[in-house]
Scaffold this motif. Sequence first.
Motif: not given
Length: 324
Positions: A61-67
């Motif tokens: 889920a995390a790649p390229g996203h604001r977590v």
Amino acid sequence: MQGQSKEAVESFRLAASLKPALVEAHANLRAAYNDMIPAWHFAMMNDKPRNGAYEAALLRAAPGHRVLDIGTGTGLLAMIAARAGAESVVTCESVALIAERARETIALNGLSNRVRVIGQHSTELAVGHELSERAHVLVTETFSSDLLSEGVLSVVEHAHRELLTADAIVIPRAAAARAYLIGGAEIEAMLFAGVSNGFDLSPFNAFAPPILAASLNNVAHDVLSDDFDLFCFDLTSKRFAVESRILDLSVTKDGVAAGLVQWIRLDLDGVGTYENHPSLGPRGESHWTQILRRFSRPVRVATGDVLRLSLRHDRRQMWVDLVE
Ligand SMILES: C[S@@+](CC[C@H](N)C(=O)[O-])C[C@H]1O[C@@H](n2cnc3c(N)ncnc32)[C@H](O)[C@@H]1O
């Protein structure tokens, strides 16, 4: 309370640095830390199945996203999200001393420029202040063994309202309190006062706690029903109501039921799950305990009986009662 303990820590730290040979100052500092930082952090950070389940979901889920990671602890999940390729990671921790240590740990692992630690409770955060934009992914591991008592439902509700995009991914996406009917001499002895050494001690039952935390993987017990959901929460929901319901539970084995055993099941992302099921034996060891939910009295049951139970939660605690 946290303020007072923090002051105590500061003075013991000062004393220890001024007089490094003063054994008492170090002992006092350690005791003050112990008052503030629960010891379960160690078993939790070393719980490989738990860590692995979260890492697998974050890799998806995390790649390229604001977590956004709620509940930093050591910083483990925030660092996993950064290593997985998150665009940015913000993590918040309500215990200031833990937040301070997490910054140090994240620096030690070379990720200070990718992970920002905010030493505040999540419900104090706001977009435009601590967060520059709403996050695409929320990851949180703020689950107690009874599932709800760390306040996860109100924390997730607030995050949806104030901190996340409308279609944010939530890890875990669902969390359930699972249970089965439990019995057997060892369980009964943990929950009920009876006859000991020829004396009837039953008046002591007035003090019996309705729930008892215990690790049952290596405790012999009778499994008297199939597994079922006490309550299951879809964490992508924007609101959580209090709930109560009646459950007619079918008995699958003859025995004496002492209550329910409850554990937790996390559905990380529809692909990976985590569960501390009590009948897994040694390979089921988890830093989370199971929870025994005691009936008012032991109940003799036979295969095919139906026990009527009243189940309710107020978003922070759950109750189970036999309907007599
Ligand atoms: C169960 S630990 C998990 C730590 C870390 N995320 C991990 O999985 O290894 C939860 C941590 O979150 C903190 N915490 C719990 N609820 C919080 C909240 N709503 N906002 C900020 N910190 C929170 C606790 O103080 C604790 O350090």
